[in-house]
Design a protein around this motif. Structure first.
Motif, PDB file in Angstrom:
ATOM      1  N   ALA A   1      -8.160 -22.503  74.758  1.00 24.96           N
ATOM      2  CA  ALA A   1      -6.772 -22.333  74.331  1.00 24.96           C
ATOM      3  C   ALA A   1      -5.898 -21.996  75.528  1.00 24.96           C
ATOM      4  N   TYR A   2      -4.596 -22.152  75.303  1.00 28.60           N
ATOM      5  CA  TYR A   2      -3.606 -21.829  76.327  1.00 28.60           C
ATOM      6  C   TYR A   2      -3.527 -20.319  76.551  1.00 28.60           C
ATOM      7  N   PHE A   3      -3.672 -19.566  75.475  1.00 29.62           N
ATOM      8  CA  PHE A   3      -3.757 -18.107  75.519  1.00 29.62           C
ATOM      9  C   PHE A   3      -4.548 -17.690  74.281  1.00 29.62           C
ATOM     10  N   ALA A   4      -5.025 -16.449  74.255  1.00 26.72           N
ATOM     11  CA  ALA A   4      -5.787 -15.983  73.100  1.00 26.72           C
ATOM     12  C   ALA A   4      -4.992 -16.208  71.816  1.00 26.72           C
ATOM     13  N   PRO A   5      -5.478 -17.043  70.889  1.00 27.75           N
ATOM     14  CA  PRO A   5      -4.713 -17.350  69.674  1.00 27.75           C
ATOM     15  C   PRO A   5      -4.559 -16.122  68.768  1.00 27.75           C
ATOM     16  N   TYR A   6      -3.507 -16.179  67.957  1.00 31.21           N
ATOM     17  CA  TYR A   6      -3.313 -15.184  66.898  1.00 31.21           C
ATOM     18  C   TYR A   6      -3.071 -15.979  65.625  1.00 31.21           C
ATOM     19  N   SER A   7      -4.106 -16.087  64.806  1.00 27.57           N
ATOM     20  CA  SER A   7      -4.071 -17.008  63.670  1.00 27.57           C
ATOM     21  C   SER A   7      -3.180 -16.487  62.544  1.00 27.57           C
TER      22      SER A   7
ATOM     23  N   GLY B   1       5.439 -22.802  62.877  1.00 31.44           N
ATOM     24  CA  GLY B   1       5.142 -23.326  64.202  1.00 31.44           C
ATOM     25  C   GLY B   1       3.780 -22.886  64.687  1.00 31.44           C
ATOM     26  N   GLY B   2       3.400 -21.642  64.361  1.00 29.35           N
ATOM     27  CA  GLY B   2       2.093 -21.153  64.771  1.00 29.35           C
ATOM     28  C   GLY B   2       0.965 -21.947  64.147  1.00 29.35           C
ATOM     29  N   VAL B   3       1.019 -22.156  62.850  1.00 28.03           N
ATOM     30  CA  VAL B   3      -0.035 -22.905  62.160  1.00 28.03           C
ATOM     31  C   VAL B   3      -0.085 -24.348  62.655  1.00 28.03           C
ATOM     32  N   ARG B   4       1.064 -24.938  62.932  1.00 22.85           N
ATOM     33  CA  ARG B   4       1.128 -26.328  63.367  1.00 22.85           C
ATOM     34  C   ARG B   4       0.690 -26.529  64.822  1.00 22.85           C
ATOM     35  N   GLY B   5       0.482 -25.450  65.561  1.00 26.66           N
ATOM     36  CA  GLY B   5       0.100 -25.588  66.952  1.00 26.66           C
ATOM     37  C   GLY B   5       1.264 -25.918  67.865  1.00 26.66           C
ATOM     38  N   HIS B   6       2.456 -25.437  67.520  1.00 20.91           N
ATOM     39  CA  HIS B   6       3.641 -25.667  68.345  1.00 20.91           C
ATOM     40  C   HIS B   6       3.714 -24.651  69.481  1.00 20.91           C
ATOM     41  N   LEU B   7       4.404 -25.045  70.519  1.00 22.11           N
ATOM     42  CA  LEU B   7       4.718 -24.111  71.595  1.00 22.11           C
ATOM     43  C   LEU B   7       5.963 -23.306  71.282  1.00 22.11           C
ATOM     44  N   ARG B   8       7.052 -23.995  70.879  1.00 28.69           N
ATOM     45  CA  ARG B   8       8.371 -23.368  70.965  1.00 28.69           C
ATOM     46  C   ARG B   8       9.234 -23.506  69.721  1.00 28.69           C
ATOM     47  N   THR B   9       8.874 -24.320  68.756  1.00 31.65           N
ATOM     48  CA  THR B   9       9.796 -24.638  67.672  1.00 31.65           C
ATOM     49  C   THR B   9       9.189 -24.402  66.291  1.00 31.65           C
TER      50      THR B   9
ATOM     51  N   HIS C   1      -5.119 -25.826  71.895  1.00 28.62           N
ATOM     52  CA  HIS C   1      -6.162 -25.028  71.257  1.00 28.62           C
ATOM     53  C   HIS C   1      -7.128 -26.017  70.617  1.00 28.62           C
ATOM     54  N   PHE C   2      -8.359 -26.066  71.103  1.00 27.21           N
ATOM     55  CA  PHE C   2      -9.320 -27.042  70.588  1.00 27.21           C
ATOM     56  C   PHE C   2     -10.737 -26.503  70.705  1.00 27.21           C
ATOM     57  N   ARG C   3     -11.643 -27.146  69.987  1.00 28.47           N
ATOM     58  CA  ARG C   3     -13.060 -26.781  69.990  1.00 28.47           C
ATOM     59  C   ARG C   3     -13.878 -27.929  70.562  1.00 28.47           C
ATOM     60  N   LEU C   4     -14.788 -27.576  71.452  1.00 28.77           N
ATOM     61  CA  LEU C   4     -15.750 -28.530  72.011  1.00 28.77           C
ATOM     62  C   LEU C   4     -17.126 -28.221  71.444  1.00 28.77           C
ATOM     63  N   HIS C   5     -17.735 -29.209  70.828  1.00 31.53           N
ATOM     64  CA  HIS C   5     -19.132 -29.100  70.398  1.00 31.53           C
ATOM     65  C   HIS C   5     -19.933 -30.101  71.215  1.00 31.53           C
ATOM     66  N   THR C   6     -20.958 -29.609  71.905  1.00 31.83           N
ATOM     67  CA  THR C   6     -21.675 -30.494  72.822  1.00 31.83           C
ATOM     68  C   THR C   6     -23.164 -30.181  72.845  1.00 31.83           C
ATOM     69  N   PRO C   7     -24.015 -31.217  72.905  1.00 31.47           N
ATOM     70  CA  PRO C   7     -25.454 -31.002  73.084  1.00 31.47           C
ATOM     71  C   PRO C   7     -25.854 -30.999  74.559  1.00 31.47           C
ATOM     72  N   HIS C   8     -24.901 -31.244  75.437  1.00 34.47           N
ATOM     73  CA  HIS C   8     -25.205 -31.431  76.849  1.00 34.47           C
ATOM     74  C   HIS C   8     -25.253 -30.092  77.582  1.00 34.47           C
TER      75      HIS C   8
END
Length: 375
Positions: free
Chosen positions: A107-113, A210-218, A40-47
């Motif tokens: 993101a890998y799937f729609a996040p649930y914050s 685990g959700g806040v930390r960006g974990h998959l499984r633990t 899960h990441f954000r891209l900021h780009t001027p291109h």
């Protein structure tokens, strides 16, 4: 150009991000674990041109086969998540996208914050039939929260729903949100009928750390919660320990543990055929519920899924198996896809947050059909 994951559920390491045609990233492992797959990441780009994003370490991830025929999701407003061109070349996951704005999230799937999770709890508790119960704290000090819906009565069935033992499986909490929306609708005849017969015990997020930390499984210290149900501890798996203790205090007549599967592009149920107490009564209940869910939702199917455990060979550390044996009740693991539902494919959105919510709503129709048979 900048790539960041410094936010709730963010996960990515930047190897190089100077050339829009050759952005190179890597997914971080869960803390104190070798599991990784969620990003899960954000891209900021001027291109104003096509961007090629290569996630370079997917071949060693938890489920490499999960990348086959997989399409990443993206969003400009963090509300609507759509699929983007994605290819797995055997070594790297290659995402190709032409940004229509300066900032886009992937993101890998729609996040649930976690903030969404807190909003879900607060909104649910406003209903006069819903009580918010705090069971204790996680290792990172977050609340373990339970929603009790319905007026407790010994004559009523006790139905438990848990979600996101594996925090990257965010479709599970989307499913719960949909289920709660319908269950708390006073004008819905299915919901009203169910709450006349049953009390629901719902844990929307079993693994908030685990959700806040960006974990998959633990969880926070790398423990897979869905292998802790036989002997959890407050030191290693307080999330399971606290929920399990509440189950022992209240009792269980039916259990759904909601998950997502990386590989199988279908919605399916995994039953408890391998537990020692499994008998003809439990077999009949499982068969009936599968048929009711088939009738309730075209999104469900009963042909594809996990191999059935041989008699007496169930892994008793798994939640649904432990619950089935402990309470001699019908208990399922419900799985949804990260990819698309190949039974009803959608090229633009794939399996999605919205479809997960609607599936959660539909599941109540099947639960109503089975509720009188649970005892």
């Amino acid at each position: 150009m900048k790539i960041t994951a410094q936010f709730d559920s963010g996960n990515i390491d930047v190897i190089s991000a100077t050339d829009p045609a050759d952005i190179r990233l890597a997914i971080r492992k869960d803390n104190q674990s070798d599991f990784y797959q969620w990003f899960h990441f954000r891209l900021h780009t001027p291109h104003i041109e096509a961007h090629t994003i290569k996630i370079t370490n997917v071949n060693g991830s938890a489920y490499p086969d999960g990348w086959k025929n997989y399409q990443a999701v993206a969003s400009y407003d963090r509300q609507t998540w759509f699929r983007v061109d994605t290819e797995f070349n055997g070594q790297e996951l290659v995402i190709t996208h032409y940004p229509e704005a300066e900032s886009v999230y992937f993101a890998y799937f729609a996040p649930y914050s976690y903030e969404q999770h807190l909003d879900l709890l607060q909104q649910a508790q406003l209903h006069d039939r819903c009580q918010l119960v705090e069971l204790g704290e996680t290792l990172d000090g977050r609340d373990m929260s339970l929603l009790v819906i319905g007026e407790p009565d010994d004559s009523k069935r006790k139905i438990w729903i848990t979600a996101r033992q594996h925090p990257g499986e965010t479709m599970a909490e989307w499913f719960v949100e949909g289920l709660l929306d319908r269950l708390l609708d006073d004008d819905d005849a299915v919901a009203r009928s169910l709450l006349d017969k049953a009390v629901f015990y719902v844990v929307p997020n079993m693994n908030p750390d685990g959700g806040v930390r960006g974990h998959l499984r633990t969880n926070a210290i790398g423990v897979n919660l869905n292998r802790e149900w036989q002997s959890p501890s407050m030191e290693q798996s307080p999330e399971v320990y606290l929920v399990r203790q509440k189950m022992l205090d209240e009792g269980v007549d039916m259990y759904l543990d909601v998950h997502g599967d990386e590989n199988i592009p279908y919605n399916f149920l995994a039953g408890s055929e391998g537990v020692p107490c499994f008998d003809e009564r439990m077999r009949s209940l499982e068969q009936n519920f599968r048929q009711y869910l088939l009738m309730a939702s075209p999104e469900f199917q009963n042909e594809h899924g996990y191999e059935v455990d041989a008699p007496g060979k169930a892994n008793m550390t798994v939640a649904s198996n432990w619950v089935a044996q402990q309470f001699n009740c019908m208990a399922f693991t419900l799985e949804m896809p990260f990819k698309d539902n190949d039974k009803l494919p959608d090229a633009l959105y794939g399996w999605s947050d919205v479809r997960s919510m609607k599936f959660g709503q539909d599941s109540l129709t099947a639960i109503l059909a089975i509720v009188d048979q649970l005892r």
